[in-house]
Design an enzyme around this catalytic site. Structure first.
Site, PDB file in Angstrom:
ATOM      1  N   TYR B 165      49.221  30.434  37.125  1.00 54.39           N
ATOM      2  CA  TYR B 165      49.249  31.888  37.276  1.00 54.39           C
ATOM      3  C   TYR B 165      50.609  32.287  37.857  1.00 54.39           C
ATOM      4  CZ  TYR B 165      48.220  36.173  40.033  1.00 54.39           C
ATOM      5  OH  TYR B 165      48.250  37.404  40.622  1.00 54.39           O
ATOM      6  N   ASP B 250      41.137  27.178  43.694  1.00 50.35           N
ATOM      7  CA  ASP B 250      40.961  28.620  43.499  1.00 50.35           C
ATOM      8  C   ASP B 250      39.931  28.776  42.379  1.00 50.35           C
ATOM      9  OD1 ASP B 250      41.097  31.276  42.744  1.00 50.35           O
ATOM     10  OD2 ASP B 250      43.276  31.404  42.892  1.00 50.35           O
ATOM     11  N   ILE B 252      38.255  31.472  41.341  1.00 48.12           N
ATOM     12  CA  ILE B 252      38.079  32.903  41.149  1.00 48.12           C
ATOM     13  C   ILE B 252      37.440  33.250  39.814  1.00 48.12           C
ATOM     14  CG2 ILE B 252      40.329  33.367  40.133  1.00 48.12           C
ATOM     15  CD1 ILE B 252      40.647  35.770  41.727  1.00 48.12           C
ATOM     16  N   LYS B 290      37.316  39.172  39.533  1.00 47.25           N
ATOM     17  CA  LYS B 290      37.255  38.774  38.130  1.00 47.25           C
ATOM     18  C   LYS B 290      35.816  38.706  37.648  1.00 47.25           C
ATOM     19  CE  LYS B 290      41.676  38.168  38.511  1.00 47.25           C
ATOM     20  NZ  LYS B 290      42.653  39.097  37.937  1.00 47.25           N
TER      21      LYS B 290
END
Lengths: 495, 452
Positions: B165, B250, B252, B290
């Site tokens: 990302y 992570d 998410i 998200k």
């Protein structure tokens, strides 16, 4: 603080004694700093070679150490040794309740106001849902609260905030929403400014006594130092240019780079309103040294005295000073009693600071549904004006009662005109006029009188015996209870 | 009472007037990355945004990983289960007073319990979450930055597998002063992390005298849109134990995995380990932005198996607290197990269908994607279209796609991908119609190219 006290005695000496004592003291001081920097991160006492009793997957036959956190994180989890936090923790163990726990510890250590909750509650019950759920077509449209919005705050909120701030500061100065960045409370506001205005290892000058929370807010992660500029009761703890000058020069000699001056107005913990002359002087000093000025105006709407509050924004606007060095912090936690909502402001005249702060807001922005509530709240001019007038009156009344009660016990307070507290001179109750004596009194207040008040040491005050007492979460009936306990304590000390 | 001295301004003080006051390195640095192509496309979108009715030839935003496919579910819930705004705490619900004053960095217990329960549901009950290990932050961005402050000192490094990302360059490095050393992954094994790549990255850091403090992965991966295999997770944890470093996962997008069974959380790996010295190096980041499509709410969390990290993160979270009002609002929604079960299930299904639509559509145009099973985007391979397989070649193609097709997609180089020609394409932040239009533009473009 601990090292500065003995040094201070030396510095106030003269000539040969001064030089002869200063040098070894400085060397010792720097040796401590050097050793502290070189010390490896605190090793875990249980760090012994481990034989594996874990699953084969992780068995290596060798020992594995305990994984460490960074050296900047290491001190954070330790229990605080500041009386500010110690007092707050003690109250939690035995909190006073008018009905359920009449012998509990009364909290005077938290600058919060509940005086106008009734007004806020009513507004919320009438307007909250509408302010969140409403959209242009009248129906609920979730995208208005769910989606990504600019991290620096909705434009409507910045406009509403600008108007609100102008209003509560007496309408004498206007704020431009494009210089404003909305933050998740006053705490990130000050931290972000510190990140933008100073490098790791630089310093801010800060008049004492000051809000204990700045120690964490500024030092936890930015690496910026705070250099105290000592103020005295003879000046009602108002900062003087000579004190600023002295602190600046000493910093320079030590090789510390001063990036700015940070101060609160109304001041915390004293509750002073700074005069126009003082504000001008601070700004001119900053101009001369080419440093920044950060004015923390979080209590601007809690002014109850007769002195008028003047914002640094007003001073910056007038005249020949380069105003790009002026930055203001504000938040709704104190004036509007909603610290839980987390809404603060960085207001800066420096375009690059505003731009950098905007980008940094991705780490500290305000929940969009809450922004919508605040837009409604702050734009409700009639409500805000009623609220502010009533709040001021109620603080004033409470202040008079509280100060009068203490006066009758022979305990005076410093002159103050703003904030949610008063600065109380309990030096007559000290067994020794020293920091030690003050901390003993702090402990007696907590354990005998069962009152948590913040001692001046926690605020880096150089005169012992002063305590900050917050009175805006008290009901009228609580005050006689407090005064009674104080009277008993005073009598037992004085006898 | 002493009066402040007025400073006499000497007549040759001109220097001061020309002296511009200095800002910090953090303030002037460009580590925020907003000058990179990842963000340049956004500018083009802002200037000419697609709108189904008003601007059908505008730029379609396919560079923003936002989930709008399940908004209707949220809307219905909020309207129905929320008579008279009780959920917002307006009518005497556990009160306004408590919310207004509550700024405790521990966070509302009911909300933490609700988050723990939600995270368990997403993982199909395969791991338990203790609400007291949950630290709340204003978004996952803040969580990642906060963890970095806690685990690493300035000039230390975190190892991060590529492609990653683009925001990590900013979030992990800007204020923290920490470096990122990439773990190079490539398409030969679907960009999975290998022990060799891990070791190589570690050695690179050591060679440059940089101390490695941890590995940070995203699972499911952004931009790949694929879950990390269980074996890889086990190897990762093993590597972190051997090097005595941290492991941050992570997660998410964990609720956006199309088939729940295909997701293994690092929590599942750690669940059965008793050895504290192994567990306490593991930390999970999560957020509602998200999976629940609520990025505007700014709700993120750090879940750590390390007591010290939990305590430290809690104290440092004062810089990034979640509004108590928001916590209150979400606590009741996330504890409503009937709602969350339905939401998670339907959301997964809709994302899967979108994914299939876009992958099929691209295939018909002769474009292959990485086999993905999660997230709000697909990882598209346009390597065959590049004149030169270089960064410039890729950016040239990206520019053509932006200017001619009016599609803003994210080039692999902005994600530090070591192979050129890959692009991340988001599909969940638009209506189905808009997605069709985007696919049509791609078809036409490919047709035109074939004719030459």
């Amino acid at each position: 603080m601990r090292l500065i006290v003995p040094l201070r005695g030396v510095i106030q000496g003269r000539g040969g004694l001064f030089v002869g004592s200063l040098i070894p003291c400085c060397l010792f001081y720097f040796l401590q700093l050097y050793l502290k920097g070189r010390r490896p991160p605190p090793s875990d006492p249980t760090e012994l070679p481990r034989t594996s009793s874990r699953s084969n997957l992780f068995s290596r036959g060798n020992s594995i150490g305990r994984v460490r956190v960074s050296s900047r994180a290491a001190p954070v989890a330790k229990p605080s040794d500041s009386p500010y936090y110690i007092g707050l923790e003690r109250v939690k163990t035995d909190p006073y309740d008018r009905i359920l726990n009449t012998n509990g510890i009364i909290q005077l250590g938290l600058a919060e106001s509940t005086l106008c909750f009734d007004l806020l509650q009513r507004w919320m019950s009438e307007n909250l849902m509408e302010s969140i759920m409403q959209s242009d077509h009248g129906e609920f449209d979730i995208s208005s609260i769910a989606m990504y919005k600019p991290f620096e705050g909705l434009l409507e909120l910045r406009v509403a905030f600008a108007d609100f701030m102008s209003r509560i500061m007496g309408g004498k100065v206007s704020f431009d929403p494009s210089n404003m960045v909305i933050t998740a409370g006053g705490t990130p506001a000050i931290e972000v400014l510190a990140f933008c205005l100073a490098d790791h290892g630089n310093a801010f000058l800060i008049p004492t006594p000051y809000y204990p929370g700045f120690e964490r807010d500024i030092k936890f992660r930015t690496g910026v130092e705070l250099i105290p500029v000592h103020c005295r009761s003879s000046d009602n703890f108002t900062v003087t240019v000579s004190a600023l000058e002295q602190a600046f020069n000493q910093a320079r000699k030590r090789g510390s780079k001063v990036s700015g001056i940070l101060f609160s107005n109304p001041s915390n913990p004293v509750g002073n309103i700074l005069s126009r002359e003082t504000l001008h002087a601070i700004l001119e000093f900053a101009q001369e040294k080419n440093i920044h000025v950060i004015s923390d105006e979080i209590f601007a709407g809690s002014v109850y005295g007769d002195k008028e509050f003047v914002s640094m924004a007003e001073i910056a606007d007038s005249g020949e000073i380069d105003k790009s060095r002026v930055h203001i912090i504000y938040a709704l936690s104190k004036d509007l009693s909603i610290p839980g909502f987390r809404a603060g402001v960085i207001y800066s005249f420096h375009e690059d600071v505003v731009n950098a702060a905007k980008k940094l807001m991705r780490f500290s922005s305000v929940s969009v549904p809450v922004q919508r509530i605040l837009i409604s709240l702050l734009s409700d001019v009639k409500f805000i004006e009623d609220y502010m007038t009533t709040h001021r009156q109620r603080i004033r009344n409470k202040h008079i009662r509280f100060v009068e009660g203490l006066k009758q016990l022979g305990i005076p307070c410093a002159e103050s005109g703003g904030g949610l507290y008063c600065w109380v001179d309990m030096s007559s109750l000290l067994t020794s006029y020293s920091e030690k004596g003050e901390l003993e009194l702090f402990e007696k207040l907590l354990s005998v009188a069962k009152i948590n008040a913040t001692p001046g040491t926690a605020c880096f005050c150089i005169e012992p015996g002063w305590f900050r007492c917050c009175f805006t979460a008290l009901a009228d009936e609580d005050i006689p209870v407090i005064m009674d306990r104080m009277r008993q304590l005073a009598e037992s000390i004085r006898s | 009472m002493g009066l402040p001295l007025m400073i006499k301004r000497s007549s040759n003080n001109n220097d001061n007037k020309n002296n511009v006051v200095e800002l910090s390195r953090v303030a002037v640095s460009d580590t925020h990355g907003e000058d990179s192509p990842y963000f340049a496309g956004w500018k083009a979108y802002d200037e000419n945004p697609y709108d189904e009715t008003h601007n059908p030839s505008g730029v379609i935003q396919m560079g923003l990983a936002e989930n709008q496919v399940s908004f209707d579910l949220l809307e219905t819930y909020l309207e129905k289960k929320n008579p008279e705004g009780s959920m917002w705490g307006s009518k005497g619900a556990p009160g306004f007073r408590e919310n207004a004053l509550f700024q405790d960095y521990h966070g509302l217990k009911t909300f933490r319990q609700a988050m723990a329960s939600f995270m368990e549901q997403i993982r199909g009950g395969k791991s338990r979450f203790d609400p007291d290990r949950i630290v709340l932050t204003a978004g996952a961005t803040a969580a990642n930055e906060l963890l970095t402050f806690i685990l690493a000192d300035p000039n230390d490094a975190l190892l991060v597998p590529t492609p990653y990302y683009p925001g990590f360059d900013r979030d992990l490095r800007w204020r923290t002063g920490v470096k990122i050393v990439p773990i190079h992954c490539d398409s030969s094994n679907n960009f999975q992390i290998t022990p060799e790549a891990l070791e190589s990255a570690y050695q690179t850091a050591c060679g440059a005298n940089i101390r490695v403090r941890g590995v940070l992965i995203t699972n499911p991966s952004n931009p790949l849109g694929a879950t990390v295999q269980k074996k890889v997770l086990e190897d990762l944890l093993d590597f972190c134990v051997r090097k005595n470093i941290h492991l941050v996962s992570d997660e998410i997008y964990s609720g956006s995995v199309f088939h729940a069974s295909e997701f293994t959380s690092v929590a599942e790996i750690v669940e059965n380990i008793d050895d504290v010295s192994v567990k306490e190096r593991v930390h999970i980041v999560y957020s509602l932005s998200k999976d629940l499509g609520l990025p505007g709410f700014r709700v993120g969390t750090i879940y750590s198996y390390n007591d010290n990290v939990v305590k430290t993160a809690r104290r440092m979270s004062s810089f990034t607290l979640v509004s108590s009002q928001t916590q209150h609002m979400l606590a009741s929604m996330l504890s409503d197990v009937e709602f969350t079960e339905k939401y998670i299930r339907i959301n997964r299904e809709r994302l899967r269908r979108r994914y299939e639509t876009i992958v099929e559509g691209l295939k018909k145009a002769g474009i292959e994607c990485l086999k993905g099973n999660a997230g709000l985007f697909c990882w598209m391979n346009l390597g065959f279209l590049l004149e030169k397989k270089t960064k410039d070649g890729e950016l040239q193609l990206w520019d053509v796609i932006l200017k001619e097709l009016k599609l803003n997609i994210s080039p692999g180089t902005s994600c530090h991908c070591s192979e050129f020609g890959w692009f991340r394409v988001c599909f969940a932040n638009m209506s189905e119609n808009t997605l069709e239009i985007a696919l049509m533009r791609i078809h036409e473009f490919m047709d035109r190219r074939r004719k030459f």
